[in-house]
Design a protein around this motif. Sequence first.
Motif, PDB file in Angstrom:
ATOM      1  N   MET A  41       0.835  -1.208   0.000  1.00  0.00           N
ATOM      2  CA  MET A  41       0.000   0.000   0.000  1.00  0.00           C
ATOM      3  C   MET A  41       0.869   1.256   0.000  1.00  0.00           C
ATOM      4  O   MET A  41       0.554   2.227  -0.675  1.00  0.00           O
ATOM      5  CB  MET A  41      -0.957   0.004   1.192  1.00  0.00           C
ATOM      6  N   ASP A  42       1.972   1.234   0.734  1.00  0.00           N
ATOM      7  CA  ASP A  42       2.901   2.369   0.713  1.00  0.00           C
ATOM      8  C   ASP A  42       3.447   2.588  -0.691  1.00  0.00           C
ATOM      9  O   ASP A  42       3.539   3.722  -1.162  1.00  0.00           O
ATOM     10  CB  ASP A  42       4.060   2.149   1.686  1.00  0.00           C
ATOM     11  N   ALA A  43       3.804   1.503  -1.373  1.00  0.00           N
ATOM     12  CA  ALA A  43       4.336   1.614  -2.735  1.00  0.00           C
ATOM     13  C   ALA A  43       3.287   2.150  -3.695  1.00  0.00           C
ATOM     14  O   ALA A  43       3.577   3.010  -4.535  1.00  0.00           O
ATOM     15  CB  ALA A  43       4.844   0.251  -3.209  1.00  0.00           C
ATOM     16  N   ILE A  44       2.056   1.674  -3.567  1.00  0.00           N
ATOM     17  CA  ILE A  44       0.974   2.149  -4.442  1.00  0.00           C
ATOM     18  C   ILE A  44       0.686   3.617  -4.178  1.00  0.00           C
ATOM     19  O   ILE A  44       0.541   4.414  -5.108  1.00  0.00           O
ATOM     20  CB  ILE A  44      -0.292   1.297  -4.251  1.00  0.00           C
ATOM     21  N   ASN A  45       0.613   3.990  -2.905  1.00  0.00           N
ATOM     22  CA  ASN A  45       0.329   5.386  -2.568  1.00  0.00           C
ATOM     23  C   ASN A  45       1.443   6.307  -3.056  1.00  0.00           C
ATOM     24  O   ASN A  45       1.173   7.407  -3.546  1.00  0.00           O
ATOM     25  CB  ASN A  45       0.105   5.543  -1.067  1.00  0.00           C
ATOM     26  N   ALA A  46       2.687   5.863  -2.941  1.00  0.00           N
ATOM     27  CA  ALA A  46       3.809   6.664  -3.441  1.00  0.00           C
ATOM     28  C   ALA A  46       3.713   6.805  -4.952  1.00  0.00           C
ATOM     29  O   ALA A  46       3.954   7.879  -5.503  1.00  0.00           O
ATOM     30  CB  ALA A  46       5.137   6.030  -3.048  1.00  0.00           C
ATOM     31  N   SER A  47       3.339   5.735  -5.615  1.00  0.00           N
ATOM     32  CA  SER A  47       3.185   5.759  -7.074  1.00  0.00           C
ATOM     33  C   SER A  47       2.058   6.702  -7.484  1.00  0.00           C
ATOM     34  O   SER A  47       2.182   7.462  -8.433  1.00  0.00           O
ATOM     35  CB  SER A  47       2.907   4.349  -7.596  1.00  0.00           C
ATOM     36  N   ASP A  48       0.930   6.643  -6.733  1.00  0.00           N
ATOM     37  CA  ASP A  48      -0.204   7.533  -7.023  1.00  0.00           C
ATOM     38  C   ASP A  48       0.185   9.001  -6.880  1.00  0.00           C
ATOM     39  O   ASP A  48      -0.237   9.841  -7.665  1.00  0.00           O
ATOM     40  CB  ASP A  48      -1.378   7.244  -6.091  1.00  0.00           C
ATOM     41  N   ALA A  58      -5.360  -2.719 -11.330  1.00  0.00           N
ATOM     42  CA  ALA A  58      -4.595  -3.310 -10.224  1.00  0.00           C
ATOM     43  C   ALA A  58      -4.575  -2.377  -9.013  1.00  0.00           C
ATOM     44  O   ALA A  58      -4.717  -2.821  -7.871  1.00  0.00           O
ATOM     45  CB  ALA A  58      -3.174  -3.631 -10.670  1.00  0.00           C
ATOM     46  N   THR A  59      -4.419  -1.090  -9.252  1.00  0.00           N
ATOM     47  CA  THR A  59      -4.418  -0.126  -8.153  1.00  0.00           C
ATOM     48  C   THR A  59      -5.779  -0.077  -7.479  1.00  0.00           C
ATOM     49  O   THR A  59      -5.867  -0.010  -6.252  1.00  0.00           O
ATOM     50  CB  THR A  59      -4.021   1.273  -8.669  1.00  0.00           C
ATOM     51  N   LEU A  60      -6.835  -0.149  -8.261  1.00  0.00           N
ATOM     52  CA  LEU A  60      -8.177  -0.175  -7.678  1.00  0.00           C
ATOM     53  C   LEU A  60      -8.355  -1.401  -6.779  1.00  0.00           C
ATOM     54  O   LEU A  60      -8.950  -1.312  -5.712  1.00  0.00           O
ATOM     55  CB  LEU A  60      -9.236  -0.173  -8.781  1.00  0.00           C
ATOM     56  N   ARG A  61      -7.819  -2.540  -7.210  1.00  0.00           N
ATOM     57  CA  ARG A  61      -7.895  -3.752  -6.386  1.00  0.00           C
ATOM     58  C   ARG A  61      -7.202  -3.544  -5.048  1.00  0.00           C
ATOM     59  O   ARG A  61      -7.725  -3.900  -3.999  1.00  0.00           O
ATOM     60  CB  ARG A  61      -7.244  -4.929  -7.111  1.00  0.00           C
ATOM     61  N   TRP A  62      -5.992  -2.967  -5.101  1.00  0.00           N
ATOM     62  CA  TRP A  62      -5.250  -2.758  -3.854  1.00  0.00           C
ATOM     63  C   TRP A  62      -5.958  -1.769  -2.949  1.00  0.00           C
ATOM     64  O   TRP A  62      -5.932  -1.903  -1.736  1.00  0.00           O
ATOM     65  CB  TRP A  62      -3.815  -2.325  -4.138  1.00  0.00           C
ATOM     66  N   LYS A  63      -6.600  -0.789  -3.537  1.00  0.00           N
ATOM     67  CA  LYS A  63      -7.345   0.166  -2.709  1.00  0.00           C
ATOM     68  C   LYS A  63      -8.507  -0.539  -1.999  1.00  0.00           C
ATOM     69  O   LYS A  63      -8.815  -0.230  -0.854  1.00  0.00           O
ATOM     70  CB  LYS A  63      -7.818   1.336  -3.553  1.00  0.00           C
ATOM     71  N   LYS A  64      -9.137  -1.505  -2.673  1.00  0.00           N
ATOM     72  CA  LYS A  64     -10.196  -2.280  -2.024  1.00  0.00           C
ATOM     73  C   LYS A  64      -9.623  -3.131  -0.903  1.00  0.00           C
ATOM     74  O   LYS A  64     -10.207  -3.249   0.164  1.00  0.00           O
ATOM     75  CB  LYS A  64     -10.910  -3.170  -3.046  1.00  0.00           C
ATOM     76  N   ILE A  65      -8.472  -3.739  -1.145  1.00  0.00           N
ATOM     77  CA  ILE A  65      -7.831  -4.561  -0.128  1.00  0.00           C
ATOM     78  C   ILE A  65      -7.453  -3.710   1.073  1.00  0.00           C
ATOM     79  O   ILE A  65      -7.606  -4.136   2.216  1.00  0.00           O
ATOM     80  CB  ILE A  65      -6.595  -5.282  -0.708  1.00  0.00           C
ATOM     81  N   GLU A  66      -6.990  -2.498   0.814  1.00  0.00           N
ATOM     82  CA  GLU A  66      -6.591  -1.605   1.900  1.00  0.00           C
ATOM     83  C   GLU A  66      -7.759  -1.341   2.845  1.00  0.00           C
ATOM     84  O   GLU A  66      -7.564  -1.166   4.042  1.00  0.00           O
ATOM     85  CB  GLU A  66      -6.073  -0.290   1.310  1.00  0.00           C
ATOM     86  N   LEU A  76     -11.306 -13.139   1.631  1.00  0.00           N
ATOM     87  CA  LEU A  76     -11.891 -11.940   1.047  1.00  0.00           C
ATOM     88  C   LEU A  76     -10.887 -11.248   0.135  1.00  0.00           C
ATOM     89  O   LEU A  76     -11.237 -10.833  -0.962  1.00  0.00           O
ATOM     90  CB  LEU A  76     -12.355 -10.985   2.147  1.00  0.00           C
ATOM     91  N   SER A  77      -9.639 -11.171   0.568  1.00  0.00           N
ATOM     92  CA  SER A  77      -8.605 -10.530  -0.250  1.00  0.00           C
ATOM     93  C   SER A  77      -8.408 -11.281  -1.555  1.00  0.00           C
ATOM     94  O   SER A  77      -8.230 -10.676  -2.608  1.00  0.00           O
ATOM     95  CB  SER A  77      -7.295 -10.449   0.516  1.00  0.00           C
ATOM     96  N   ILE A  78      -8.439 -12.598  -1.494  1.00  0.00           N
ATOM     97  CA  ILE A  78      -8.280 -13.393  -2.715  1.00  0.00           C
ATOM     98  C   ILE A  78      -9.449 -13.141  -3.652  1.00  0.00           C
ATOM     99  O   ILE A  78      -9.264 -12.987  -4.854  1.00  0.00           O
ATOM    100  CB  ILE A  78      -8.145 -14.887  -2.369  1.00  0.00           C
ATOM    101  N   LYS A  79     -10.668 -13.046  -3.119  1.00  0.00           N
ATOM    102  CA  LYS A  79     -11.839 -12.753  -3.949  1.00  0.00           C
ATOM    103  C   LYS A  79     -11.679 -11.386  -4.633  1.00  0.00           C
ATOM    104  O   LYS A  79     -12.002 -11.226  -5.791  1.00  0.00           O
ATOM    105  CB  LYS A  79     -13.107 -12.770  -3.120  1.00  0.00           C
ATOM    106  N   ILE A  80     -11.186 -10.401  -3.907  1.00  0.00           N
ATOM    107  CA  ILE A  80     -11.001  -9.061  -4.481  1.00  0.00           C
ATOM    108  C   ILE A  80      -9.964  -9.111  -5.581  1.00  0.00           C
ATOM    109  O   ILE A  80     -10.124  -8.504  -6.639  1.00  0.00           O
ATOM    110  CB  ILE A  80     -10.603  -8.043  -3.389  1.00  0.00           C
ATOM    111  N   LEU A  81      -8.885  -9.853  -5.389  1.00  0.00           N
ATOM    112  CA  LEU A  81      -7.840  -9.950  -6.408  1.00  0.00           C
ATOM    113  C   LEU A  81      -8.354 -10.592  -7.681  1.00  0.00           C
ATOM    114  O   LEU A  81      -7.843 -10.330  -8.762  1.00  0.00           O
ATOM    115  CB  LEU A  81      -6.633 -10.746  -5.883  1.00  0.00           C
ATOM    116  N   ASN A  82      -9.371 -11.425  -7.576  1.00  0.00           N
ATOM    117  CA  ASN A  82      -9.908 -12.086  -8.750  1.00  0.00           C
ATOM    118  C   ASN A  82     -10.921 -11.241  -9.499  1.00  0.00           C
ATOM    119  O   ASN A  82     -11.496 -11.692 -10.473  1.00  0.00           O
ATOM    120  CB  ASN A  82     -10.561 -13.427  -8.348  1.00  0.00           C
ATOM    121  N   LEU A  83     -11.180 -10.018  -9.078  1.00  0.00           N
ATOM    122  CA  LEU A  83     -12.131  -9.135  -9.761  1.00  0.00           C
ATOM    123  C   LEU A  83     -11.734  -8.862 -11.189  1.00  0.00           C
ATOM    124  O   LEU A  83     -10.655  -8.724 -11.571  1.00  0.00           O
ATOM    125  CB  LEU A  83     -12.257  -7.805  -9.027  1.00  0.00           C
TER     126      LEU A  83
END
Length: 83
Positions: A41-48, A58-66, A76-83
Motif C-alpha cells: 500500500m505504501d508503494a501504491i500510494n507513493a506511485s499515485d 490493479a491499483t483499484l484492487r489494492w485500494k479495495k484490499i486496503e 476476502l482478499s483473494i476474492k477481491i484480487l480475482n475481480l
Amino acid sequence: MESIIHDRQQEYYAAINASNDAGESTVFIEFVLSAIKASLMDAINASDEMSDAKIDKATLRWKKIERTPRRGTLGLSIKILNL
C-alpha cells in the motif's frame, strides 16, 4: 518491508510469542501478511502521488484490499484480487 517490520517491532515479537504459545504460526503469518500489505500500500500510494494518470485496475484492487479488516480476511482478499 524491512522498515515496516522495524517500525512494528513490538507487534512482530508479540506475534512470534503468541505463535509459539499457541503451537501454531497463524498469528505470525497474519502479522507478516499485514506487513506485506502495508508495504504494498505504501508503494501504491507513493506511485499515485507521483502520477497524474488514471488509476489502473490493479491499483483499484489494492485500494479495495486496503479497506478490508486486518484479521481473517485472506479469503476476502483473494476474492477481491480475482475481480
